[in-house]
Design a protein around this motif. Structure first.
Motif, short mmCIF file in Angstrom:
data_model
loop_
_atom_site.label_atom_id
_atom_site.label_comp_id
_atom_site.label_asym_id
_atom_site.label_seq_id
_atom_site.Cartn_x
_atom_site.Cartn_y
_atom_site.Cartn_z
N TYR A 180 -2.31 -1.94 -5.92
CA TYR A 180 -2.76 -2.56 -4.67
C TYR A 180 -3.68 -3.76 -4.88
CZ TYR A 180 -4.67 -2.94 0.05
OH TYR A 180 -5.04 -3.41 1.28
N GLN A 228 0.83 -1.20 0.00
CA GLN A 228 0.00 0.00 0.00
C GLN A 228 0.87 1.25 0.00
OE1 GLN A 228 -2.61 0.72 3.45
NE2 GLN A 228 -4.24 1.09 1.97
N TYR A 265 -3.97 -7.41 -2.85
CA TYR A 265 -5.16 -7.68 -2.05
C TYR A 265 -5.78 -9.01 -2.48
CZ TYR A 265 -9.76 -7.13 0.08
OH TYR A 265 -10.91 -7.32 0.81
#
Length: 340
Positions: A290, A199, A294
């Motif tokens: 990101y 992140q 994830y």
């Protein structure tokens, strides 16, 4: 009429736009201390008891099962013997199991422990996901800590206290399954793999996309703007990963650099199209970086390397599309107002 030099992409911006992509493959791990560890397992009559360390639930110290690890209930009590790292099947002393030291893995033997062969272990990516939940310096580590063997109708079961990963069970059919933290401990396993490093890179690259796009539309003061933008990106990266005074200093540096960038962009007559592209592309870059990671912590893609590849490809696509829009604007203004 617009006058002055038409925007060109300075050489320094090519470096600024390319170098941070290498950050995907080297992001470090940092995480919180685990709330619970399955650290011991023993057979007590018809029960298999898994003891939990670090669980603040009154006098409850673990969970127990009377059906070979199919269902579990709270266990109230204290350890009655030290944890064991190896055990044989009752009535079959030749068939034995043991946890392998320092990692989440179990071996089995058919000759009473003279020779061993792998029986179960985590894959590399499963291990990485588990390790990212916790402090890698923790002595609890992702590893199997103890096991117990119980004879059952139709065969035997093996229950492993699998440390941070909770409970591991081998059923009478010989199938291993990771129970994790079953009821009534399901709440214990809510932690997900730590993605702070990814992140952090995503946020910095999003800022870089915004600042870089604006920079391509500058008619003057390009050098001052590029230096200020670098200060913003470096300050943001440090601020997101530091604590205390370094974080405060980096935050101040980031804010100062951002104010200088804004002032210089106004003074340098930044192209409206380039500014719009930057603001539109920045969140897309963040998502492109990101989202693959994830997805990785939830099992898709299946490997970290695939997540890195997807992030790089998707980010490159956003950068290429943004560059095409800015280039089209430059050509349009060149055709309208003539060459610089």
């Amino acid at each position: 009429m617009i006058s002055g030099r038409l925007p060109r992409l300075p050489e320094r911006w090519r470096v600024v736009a390319v170098v941070p992509l290498a950050g995907f493959a080297v992001a470090a791990t940092a995480a919180a201390e685990p709330p619970s560890v399955a650290d011991s397992v023993q057979v007590e009559g018809d029960q298999i008891v898994v003891l939990i360390a670090g669980r603040d639930q009154g006098s409850t110290t673990g969970i127990s099962s009377v059906d070979g690890g199919v269902t579990w209930s709270d266990y109230y009590g204290r350890p009655v013997r030290p944890p064991q790292t190896a055990a044989c099947v009752p009535g079959q002393p030749q068939r034995c199991y043991r946890v392998l030291p320092g990692r989440p893995a179990v071996a089995e033997s058919d000759d009473g422990g003279k020779t061993w062969r792998p029986s179960w272990s985590l894959s590399d990516d499963q291990y990485d996901r588990l390790a990212r939940r916790y402090d890698p310096s923790s002595t609890a580590g992702p590893r199997s800590l103890a096991l117990a063997v119980q004879a059952r109708p139709g065969g035997h079961v093996v229950v492993v206290a699998n440390g941070l990963d909770g409970v591991l069970v081998r059923d009478v059919a010989g199938t291993w399954r990771r129970e994790g933290w079953p009821e009534p401990l399901a709440f214990v396993g809510d932690e997900t793999a730590n993605l702070d490093p990814e992140q952090r890179v995503a946020l910095v690259l999003a800022a870089l996309m915004l600042l870089g796009a604006v920079g391509t539309g500058m008619r003057r003061f390009g050098g001052v703007y590029a230096a200020s933008a670098l200060v913003v990106c470096v300050g943001l990266y440090v601020a997101l990963g530091a604590d205390g005074d370094p974080a405060a200093l980096a935050t101040g540096m980031t804010l100062l650099g951002a104010m200088v960038c804004l002032a210089v962009a106004i003074a340098g007559l930044a192209s409206g199209v380039a500014v719009a592209v930057g603001f539109g592309a920045a969140p897309l870059v963040y998502a492109a970086v990101y989202v693959p990671f994830y997805g990785w912590v939830h099992g898709m893609p299946g490997s970290y390397a695939m997540a890195v590849g997807a992030a790089v490809v998707m980010t490159a696509g956003v950068v290429a599309a943004s560059g095409a829009l800015i280039k089209r604007d430059i050509h349009h203004r060149t055709a309208t107002y003539g060459p610089a």
